[in-house]
Design an enzyme around this catalytic site. Structure first.
Site, mmCIF file in Angstrom:
data_model
loop_
_atom_site.group_PDB
_atom_site.id
_atom_site.type_symbol
_atom_site.label_atom_id
_atom_site.label_comp_id
_atom_site.label_asym_id
_atom_site.label_seq_id
_atom_site.Cartn_x
_atom_site.Cartn_y
_atom_site.Cartn_z
ATOM 1 N N THR A 1 -30.138 -2.154 84.399
ATOM 2 C CA THR A 1 -30.271 -2.957 85.809
ATOM 3 C C THR A 1 -29.960 -4.470 86.191
ATOM 4 O O THR A 1 -29.819 -4.504 84.295
ATOM 5 C CB THR A 1 -32.216 -3.052 85.084
ATOM 6 O OG1 THR A 1 -32.302 -3.214 86.845
ATOM 7 C CG2 THR A 1 -32.619 -3.729 84.561
ATOM 8 N N MET B 1 -29.551 -5.227 80.102
ATOM 9 C CA MET B 1 -30.031 -5.976 81.331
ATOM 10 C C MET B 1 -29.139 -7.518 81.896
ATOM 11 O O MET B 1 -28.786 -7.511 80.930
ATOM 12 C CB MET B 1 -31.906 -6.175 81.258
ATOM 13 C CG MET B 1 -31.684 -6.776 80.338
ATOM 14 S SD MET B 1 -33.704 -6.753 80.569
ATOM 15 C CE MET B 1 -34.103 -4.989 79.393
ATOM 16 N N CYS B 2 -29.454 -7.901 83.341
ATOM 17 C CA CYS B 2 -28.991 -8.625 83.819
ATOM 18 C C CYS B 2 -27.205 -8.991 83.488
ATOM 19 O O CYS B 2 -26.872 -8.183 84.014
ATOM 20 C CB CYS B 2 -29.895 -10.106 83.091
ATOM 21 S SG CYS B 2 -28.860 -11.862 83.634
ATOM 22 N N ILE B 3 -27.022 -9.904 82.471
ATOM 23 C CA ILE B 3 -25.097 -9.627 82.560
ATOM 24 C C ILE B 3 -24.632 -8.775 81.349
ATOM 25 O O ILE B 3 -23.731 -8.973 80.989
ATOM 26 C CB ILE B 3 -25.053 -11.349 81.768
ATOM 27 C CG1 ILE B 3 -23.417 -11.686 82.355
ATOM 28 C CG2 ILE B 3 -25.488 -12.380 81.400
ATOM 29 C CD1 ILE B 3 -22.735 -11.628 83.687
#
Length: 218
Positions: free
Chosen positions: A191, A136-138
């Site tokens: 995501t 997720m994220c980066i």
């Protein structure tokens, strides 16, 4: 039988470790689903320490990634080098810039990034065993290095990061904050989380979907 899930952390704090909200939402969602969780983190010094009040580098200060991540895991954490794919059904990596600074060197090298050997070995062993991975994220910037050319992932809609991801051979998919990208072939779920979220509830929507999808594949 409960699904056994490894959660890999990269410190404690959005700018130099694991994003705290993303990590806690992940752990809560897994617990609510009845999963058995073990947290891991590399036993290394952080790239640097950020003062989260000012956003500035705290010159002369050093912190250990494992020790900092233990704050999120309430002390129940193991060295990443000890993670064994045979012991788990799935693995999830919350974001935060520790994923780009401590688990990989994306923050410094961009598309020429490398991934820590202990993380790479663990994720590749999970993948080889047909077990799902959630990023997720980066953290999805590591997808091309970990899974190879053609893997599908998302960080949301950031064109600069998307271009760097595609330079590694991965295929970026534009995705809303509350949605997920699923690569069925590679059993990879991603995501955007706080790369797009403006509030904790927005991040939670996508993270909960990611956890549900990963567990369904496990």
């Amino acid at each position: 039988m409960s699904k056994r899930v490894a959660v890999v952390l990269s410190g404690c704090g959005v700018y130099d470790g694991s994003e705290i909200y993303e990590s806690v939402i992940t752990l809560l969602s897994l617990d609510q689903a009845g999963a058995e969780v073990q947290c891991f983190a590399p036993d290394i010094e952080q790239l640097h320490v950020i003062n989260h009040v000012t956003g500035e580098v705290a010159e002369g200060e050093t912190r250990n990634v494992l020790v900092e991540a233990a704050r999120l895991a309430r002390g129940d954490i193991k060295k990443l080098a000890e993670a064994n794919a045979d012991d788990f059904d799935a693995v999830i990596l919350p974001g935060g810039f520790g994923a780009a600074k401590n688990l990989s060197d994306f923050a410094v090298q961009g598309a020429q990034l490398s991934v820590r050997e202990d993380l790479s070995n663990f994720i590749r062993a999970m993948h080889k065993s047909g077990k799902p991975v959630g990023l997720m994220c980066i953290a999805p910037v590591m997808s091309g290095v970990l899974f190879g050319a053609g893997v599908k992932c998302t960080v949301g809609d950031n064109p600069e990061i998307a271009a760097a991801i595609e330079s590694t051979g991965a295929e970026h998919r534009t995705c809303g904050v509350g949605d997920i990208c699923i690569d069925e072939k590679n059993k990879l779920v991603t995501t955007p989380a706080y790369l797009l979220a403006g509030r904790i509830s927005e991040a939670a929507t996508g993270i909960n979907k990611l956890v549900d999808a990963v567990l369904a594949m496990a």
